[in-house]
Design a protein around this motif. Structure first.
Motif, mmCIF file in Angstrom:
data_model
loop_
_atom_site.group_PDB
_atom_site.id
_atom_site.type_symbol
_atom_site.label_atom_id
_atom_site.label_comp_id
_atom_site.label_asym_id
_atom_site.label_seq_id
_atom_site.Cartn_x
_atom_site.Cartn_y
_atom_site.Cartn_z
ATOM 1 N N SER A 327 52.300 52.510 30.765
ATOM 2 C CA SER A 327 53.595 51.867 30.506
ATOM 3 C C SER A 327 53.502 50.345 30.545
ATOM 4 N N THR A 328 52.380 49.806 31.012
ATOM 5 C CA THR A 328 52.189 48.353 31.071
ATOM 6 C C THR A 328 50.800 47.999 30.528
ATOM 7 N N PRO A 329 50.557 48.235 29.246
ATOM 8 C CA PRO A 329 49.230 48.019 28.681
ATOM 9 C C PRO A 329 48.794 46.558 28.665
ATOM 10 N N ASP A 330 49.733 45.635 28.929
ATOM 11 C CA ASP A 330 49.398 44.218 28.927
ATOM 12 C C ASP A 330 48.983 43.715 30.312
ATOM 13 N N LYS A 331 48.804 44.633 31.260
ATOM 14 C CA LYS A 331 48.376 44.259 32.608
ATOM 15 C C LYS A 331 46.955 44.746 32.880
ATOM 16 N N ILE A 332 46.236 43.980 33.697
ATOM 17 C CA ILE A 332 44.869 44.327 34.095
ATOM 18 C C ILE A 332 44.769 44.224 35.607
ATOM 19 N N ARG A 333 44.141 45.228 36.218
ATOM 20 C CA ARG A 333 43.921 45.196 37.663
ATOM 21 C C ARG A 333 42.630 44.435 37.943
ATOM 22 N N VAL A 334 42.759 43.305 38.608
ATOM 23 C CA VAL A 334 41.585 42.541 39.029
ATOM 24 C C VAL A 334 41.287 42.979 40.462
ATOM 25 N N GLY A 335 40.659 44.143 40.573
ATOM 26 C CA GLY A 335 40.411 44.759 41.867
ATOM 27 C C GLY A 335 40.255 46.254 41.702
ATOM 28 N N ASP A 336 40.486 47.012 42.772
ATOM 29 C CA ASP A 336 40.376 48.472 42.773
ATOM 30 C C ASP A 336 41.654 49.074 43.317
ATOM 31 N N LEU A 337 42.147 50.091 42.624
ATOM 32 C CA LEU A 337 43.341 50.805 43.092
ATOM 33 C C LEU A 337 43.005 51.988 43.979
ATOM 34 N N TYR A 338 41.779 52.519 43.874
ATOM 35 C CA TYR A 338 41.503 53.842 44.422
ATOM 36 C C TYR A 338 40.497 53.833 45.568
ATOM 37 N N LEU A 339 40.325 52.700 46.243
ATOM 38 C CA LEU A 339 39.406 52.657 47.374
ATOM 39 C C LEU A 339 40.026 53.333 48.598
ATOM 40 N N LYS A 340 39.151 53.926 49.393
ATOM 41 C CA LYS A 340 39.626 54.479 50.665
ATOM 42 C C LYS A 340 40.104 53.339 51.558
ATOM 43 N N ASN A 341 41.173 53.540 52.254
ATOM 44 C CA ASN A 341 41.745 52.560 53.178
ATOM 45 C C ASN A 341 42.405 51.382 52.468
ATOM 46 N N GLY A 342 42.852 51.610 51.223
ATOM 47 C CA GLY A 342 43.683 50.594 50.597
ATOM 48 C C GLY A 342 43.132 50.042 49.299
ATOM 49 N N ALA A 343 44.036 49.475 48.520
ATOM 50 C CA ALA A 343 43.667 48.871 47.245
ATOM 51 C C ALA A 343 43.246 47.424 47.469
ATOM 52 N N THR A 344 42.516 46.891 46.485
ATOM 53 C CA THR A 344 42.087 45.498 46.543
ATOM 54 C C THR A 344 42.570 44.770 45.298
ATOM 55 N N GLY A 345 42.675 43.446 45.402
ATOM 56 C CA GLY A 345 43.021 42.621 44.264
ATOM 57 C C GLY A 345 44.492 42.659 43.901
ATOM 58 N N ARG A 346 44.763 42.373 42.627
ATOM 59 C CA ARG A 346 46.142 42.309 42.146
ATOM 60 C C ARG A 346 46.158 42.551 40.637
ATOM 61 N N ASP A 347 47.357 42.769 40.095
ATOM 62 C CA ASP A 347 47.539 42.924 38.654
ATOM 63 C C ASP A 347 47.772 41.553 38.019
ATOM 64 N N VAL A 348 47.175 41.364 36.849
ATOM 65 C CA VAL A 348 47.386 40.151 36.073
ATOM 66 C C VAL A 348 48.009 40.542 34.737
ATOM 67 N N GLN A 349 49.107 39.911 34.379
ATOM 68 C CA GLN A 349 49.781 40.213 33.119
ATOM 69 C C GLN A 349 49.343 39.219 32.052
ATOM 70 N N LEU A 350 48.912 39.753 30.912
ATOM 71 C CA LEU A 350 48.456 38.922 29.812
ATOM 72 C C LEU A 350 49.632 38.459 28.962
ATOM 73 N N THR A 351 49.516 37.253 28.461
ATOM 74 C CA THR A 351 50.496 36.758 27.505
ATOM 75 C C THR A 351 50.166 37.331 26.118
ATOM 76 N N PRO A 352 51.091 37.281 25.180
ATOM 77 C CA PRO A 352 50.784 37.764 23.819
ATOM 78 C C PRO A 352 49.544 37.087 23.234
ATOM 79 N N GLU A 353 49.378 35.798 23.492
ATOM 80 C CA GLU A 353 48.196 35.103 22.970
ATOM 81 C C GLU A 353 46.924 35.582 23.661
ATOM 82 N N GLN A 354 46.988 35.801 24.974
ATOM 83 C CA GLN A 354 45.798 36.267 25.702
ATOM 84 C C GLN A 354 45.381 37.664 25.279
ATOM 85 N N ARG A 355 46.316 38.454 24.740
ATOM 86 C CA ARG A 355 45.971 39.801 24.299
ATOM 87 C C ARG A 355 45.161 39.794 22.997
#
Length: 372
Positions: A327-355
């Motif tokens: 549902s948010t194809p313009d976002k990238i996770r700079v990190g890991d969502l599925y690590l044991k004991n918590g996620a790392t990093g954050r989501d970065v949203q791309l601008t139309p030009e960056q895409r």
């Protein structure tokens, strides 16, 4: 009368027809060649990006792996009750993007001497015999500036108020380093069980303000460190700065160009049972640890760089392939969502030009070999 041959050439209409056919053929050839050239340049740039990433990845992983090498717990070497230095094996700062600072004696890539170390094999008449490896990458050489560590107590060994020494092949093998870099008095303490670590090959005491190198990875703004012109809007350089005079080095050289984000997480063993039980995004928790506690509790360093791959492609639009981002194809996770004991990093949203650019998350997951 004989029939006369036609001496006239091609008519104007015939020439126009031939030129029109030729133009169509050449236009087709140009279009095909142009497409091939664009594709070739695109593939070349992607291959070039991969090679650059490979080299930088090796350096960054090597730095993280050597964090803590040669660091001591006790830096109150003159026993006055006040710490002289406050080293930390690794630390992160929750900036935007993050900053990663590593400390250790072997992190000085600009100095061959920083890789050297030598345990005292035997001591006769206070004259030590140091182990040599017959390997220029690890041996301590004459004129190297060194520090001395007691491996049993993890304490920095000094002679009075001095802790910077010079290594020699003649007796005495270790002398104090004079202010101007020349030989000082002989080292008078016991060598039993001591280990020496190289810091640099030349220089005076002012050139060595701390008994370790600090290496800092950070992304300054695009004004102070402009990225190459081919980089996407909003990207920066990831710089590597090293110093043996500052715990927070400035300047440095680009390790990665066209970096949109850099995130760091520290895997901590908060209860000291030997396993990671918490991911410290940006090093917020670790910043409150004393150096000795951080060295015991730090089990892994994870860093993530969101890097542009290739040039701008007008016919391309980035879409995150991860089902979690349907549902948010313009976002990238700079990190890991599925690590044991918590996620790392954050989501970065791309601008139309960056895409219009391809992106790659480069992951560095390393356990420092010299923390415990």
């Amino acid at each position: 009368m004989k029939h006369m041959k036609n001496k006239y050439g091609f008519s104007l209409v015939e020439l126009l027809i031939v030129m029109a056919i030729f133009s169509v053929v050449m236009a087709g050839l140009y279009a095909a060649t142009s497409v091939q050239l664009r594709e070739g340049v695109k593939e070349y740039r992607l291959a070039e990006s991969e090679m650059e990433l490979g080299i930088s990845k090796n350096i960054i992983e090597r730095d993280i792996g050597m964090a803590g090498y040669g660091l001591m717990d006790d830096y109150d070497f003159d026993d006055d009750g006040t710490p002289n230095f406050t080293p930390r094996a690794a630390g992160a700062t929750d900036d935007n993007p993050d900053t990663l600072t590593l400390m250790g004696t072997a992190l000085g890539l600009a100095s061959r001497a920083a890789q050297g170390w030598a345990p005292a094999q035997s001591v006769a008449g206070n004259v030590p015999s140091f182990l040599t490896f017959n390997d220029a990458r690890e041996d301590v050489f004459p004129n190297d500036r060194i520090i001395i560590m007691d491996p049993n107590t993890k304490a920095l060994v000094g002679d009075g108020a001095e802790w910077r020494f010079k290594y020699r092949t003649t007796t005495p093998k270790i002398v104090l380093l004079a202010t101007d870099g020349s030989d000082g008095a002989a080292f008078t303490q016991s060598f039993v069980g001591m280990t020496v670590y190289g810091i640099s090959h030349n220089g005076a005491t002012a050139d060595i303000a701390q008994p370790y190198y600090a290496v800092r990875y950070y992304s300054p703004d695009a004004v102070s460190s402009p990225p190459p012109a081919l980089c996407a809007p909003g990207t920066r350089n990831l710089l590597r700065a090293e110093s043996k005079t500052s715990a927070s080095p400035a300047g440095g050289e680009p390790m990665l160009n066209c970096v949109l984000d850099f995130q760091v997480a520290l895997g901590l063993d908060t209860d000291e049972d030997g396993t990671i039980d918490s991911w410290d995004n940006g090093g917020v928790t670790a910043q409150g640890y004393a150096s000795k506690d951080l060295n015991k509790r730090l089990k892994q360093v994870r860093a993530y760089a969101l890097v542009q791959a290739g040039n701008r492609d007008q016919g391309y639009t980035y879409s995150n392939p991860d089902p979690a981002y349907a549902s948010t194809p313009d976002k990238i996770r700079v990190g890991d969502l599925y690590l044991k004991n918590g996620a790392t990093g954050r989501d970065v949203q791309l601008t139309p030009e960056q895409r219009k650019y391809r992106w790659k998350v480069v992951t560095f997951a390393v356990t420092p070999r010299n923390t415990r």
